[in-house]
Design an enzyme around this catalytic site. Structure first.
Site, PDB file in Angstrom:
ATOM      1  CG  PHE A 188      -5.397   4.214   2.128  1.00 44.76           C
ATOM      2  CD1 PHE A 188      -4.535   5.083   2.788  1.00 44.76           C
ATOM      3  CD2 PHE A 188      -5.587   2.943   2.659  1.00 44.76           C
ATOM      4  CE1 PHE A 188      -3.890   4.692   3.962  1.00 44.76           C
ATOM      5  CE2 PHE A 188      -4.937   2.545   3.833  1.00 44.76           C
ATOM      6  CZ  PHE A 188      -4.087   3.431   4.478  1.00 44.76           C
ATOM      7  CE  LYS A 207      -1.292  -0.520   5.802  1.00 41.98           C
ATOM      8  NZ  LYS A 207      -1.091  -1.908   6.247  1.00 41.98           N
ATOM      9  CE  LYS A 221      -5.117   7.969   7.453  1.00 36.10           C
ATOM     10  NZ  LYS A 221      -5.046   7.000   6.351  1.00 36.10           N
ATOM     11  CG  ASP A 233      -3.253  -6.656   9.781  1.00 35.33           C
ATOM     12  OD1 ASP A 233      -3.499  -6.312   8.601  1.00 35.33           O
ATOM     13  OD2 ASP A 233      -3.964  -7.462  10.398  1.00 35.33           O
ATOM     14  CG  ASN A 267      -1.838   1.086   1.362  1.00 35.96           C
ATOM     15  OD1 ASN A 267      -1.558   2.177   0.902  1.00 35.96           O
ATOM     16  ND2 ASN A 267      -2.972   0.838   1.985  1.00 35.96           N
TER      17      ASN A 267
HETATM   18  P1  ITT Z   1      -0.668  -4.101   3.417  1.00 36.75           P
HETATM   19  O1  ITT Z   1      -0.022  -4.608   2.167  1.00 36.75           O
HETATM   20  O2  ITT Z   1       0.246  -3.239   4.236  1.00 36.75           O
HETATM   21  O3  ITT Z   1      -1.327  -5.188   4.246  1.00 36.75           O
HETATM   22  P2  ITT Z   1      -3.401  -3.133   3.121  1.00 36.75           P
HETATM   23  O4  ITT Z   1      -3.963  -1.934   2.412  1.00 36.75           O
HETATM   24  O5  ITT Z   1      -3.963  -4.484   2.780  1.00 36.75           O
HETATM   25  O6  ITT Z   1      -1.832  -3.090   2.919  1.00 36.75           O
HETATM   26  P3  ITT Z   1      -4.211  -3.575   5.899  1.00 36.75           P
HETATM   27  O7  ITT Z   1      -4.321  -5.044   5.692  1.00 36.75           O
HETATM   28  O8  ITT Z   1      -3.463  -3.073   7.107  1.00 36.75           O
HETATM   29  O9  ITT Z   1      -3.512  -2.844   4.658  1.00 36.75           O
HETATM   30  O10 ITT Z   1      -5.610  -2.880   5.923  1.00 36.75           O
HETATM   31  C1  ITT Z   1      -6.841  -3.560   6.053  1.00 36.75           C
HETATM   32  C2  ITT Z   1      -7.929  -2.720   5.412  1.00 36.75           C
HETATM   33  O11 ITT Z   1      -8.127  -1.534   6.190  1.00 36.75           O
HETATM   34  C3  ITT Z   1      -7.611  -2.283   3.992  1.00 36.75           C
HETATM   35  O12 ITT Z   1      -8.789  -2.379   3.215  1.00 36.75           O
HETATM   36  C4  ITT Z   1      -7.210  -0.838   4.108  1.00 36.75           C
HETATM   37  O13 ITT Z   1      -7.611  -0.084   2.998  1.00 36.75           O
HETATM   38  C5  ITT Z   1      -7.954  -0.384   5.384  1.00 36.75           C
HETATM   39  N1  ITT Z   1      -7.128   0.576   6.087  1.00 36.75           N
HETATM   40  C6  ITT Z   1      -5.939   0.348   6.713  1.00 36.75           C
HETATM   41  N2  ITT Z   1      -5.424   1.491   7.165  1.00 36.75           N
HETATM   42  C7  ITT Z   1      -6.297   2.469   6.838  1.00 36.75           C
HETATM   43  C8  ITT Z   1      -6.323   3.873   6.989  1.00 36.75           C
HETATM   44  O14 ITT Z   1      -5.315   4.510   7.549  1.00 36.75           O
HETATM   45  N3  ITT Z   1      -7.370   4.544   6.506  1.00 36.75           N
HETATM   46  C9  ITT Z   1      -8.398   3.908   5.900  1.00 36.75           C
HETATM   47  N4  ITT Z   1      -8.448   2.601   5.681  1.00 36.75           N
HETATM   48  C10 ITT Z   1      -7.399   1.876   6.140  1.00 36.75           C
END
Ligand code: ITT
Length: 188
Positions: free
Chosen positions: A140, A12, A163, A65, A9
């Site tokens: 996102f 991140k 944020k 996560d 992502n």
């Molecule tokens: P990784 O490769 O780092 O796992 P990811 O986007 O899948 O990337 P997560 O598994 O940590 O990240 O996130 C789980 C879900 O929560 C995913 O759909 C993200 O879009 C959402 N999410 C995580 N952090 C967020 C944030 O800061 N704001 C909004 N949504 C978030």
């Protein structure tokens, strides 16, 4: 200090760079894969990923996560947040929560494995609520439907600095910096 960030992502990566580089932690993207186990807490998912990556020979890395937890849905989507985002997205979340209490919280568990620091994890929490319609174009994931306590803007209406000041990830970064300081004594 340099740490590889394992993520798919790019948002991140930007949030960590913005939050950590001024603290003297250089973040570079580390392309690596772990299998996310099905379990009940973010902390267990993170611990499992850290162990898998160490078994593959990676060192000096961090990953997170994160999830959105809604008490009126018994904590759902929580550890299933990625699946729910991929399948029904923000519009589906708004339908799911229709007629229920809108209190929610984001959680972010960061896991670190470092030669200098050892292995540890920290968890940041951002309490808030889910609003009635999507607002904003930044960020996102669930950002357009989540307003943190103490603000009227969604995360998607904030710039990255704001944020990070309110978010689960920003709060986890503060804990991360404190833990690095504790483990390194003289680190500024
Ligand atoms: P990784 O490769 O780092 O796992 P990811 O986007 O899948 O990337 P997560 O598994 O940590 O990240 O996130 C789980 C879900 O929560 C995913 O759909 C993200 O879009 C959402 N999410 C995580 N952090 C967020 C944030 O800061 N704001 C909004 N949504 C978030």
């Amino acid at each position: 200090m340099k740490l590889g960030l394992v993520t798919s992502n790019k948002h991140k990566l930007e949030e960590y760079r913005q939050g950590l580089e001024r603290l003297g932690v250089d973040i570079e993207l580390l392309k690596a894969d772990c299998e996310e186990i099905q379990t009940d807490t973010l902390q267990k998912v993170v611990r499992s990923c850290v162990e898998q990556l160490k078994d593959q020979g990676y060192r000096n890395f961090m990953l997170d996560d994160s999830g959105l937890f809604v008490p009126s849905l018994n904590g759902f989507p929580g550890v299933y947040s990625a699946y729910v985002m991929e399948t029904i997205g923000c519009p589906g979340m708004l339908r799911l929560i229709h007629g229920l209490d809108r209190k929610a919280r984001f959680e972010c568990c960061i896991g670190v494995s470092s030669d200098e620091l050892g292995d540890f994890s920290v968890t940041g929490v951002s309490p808030g609520r889910i609003i009635y319609e999507e607002r904003g174009t930044g960020g996102f994931g669930y950002d357009p439907i989540f307003v943190p306590d103490g603000d009227e803007r969604t995360f998607a209406q904030m710039d990255m600095l704001s944020k990070n000041q309110h978010s689960h990830r920003g709060k986890a970064m503060v804990l991360l910096a404190a833990e690095i300081k504790r483990r390194m004594g003289n680190w500024k």
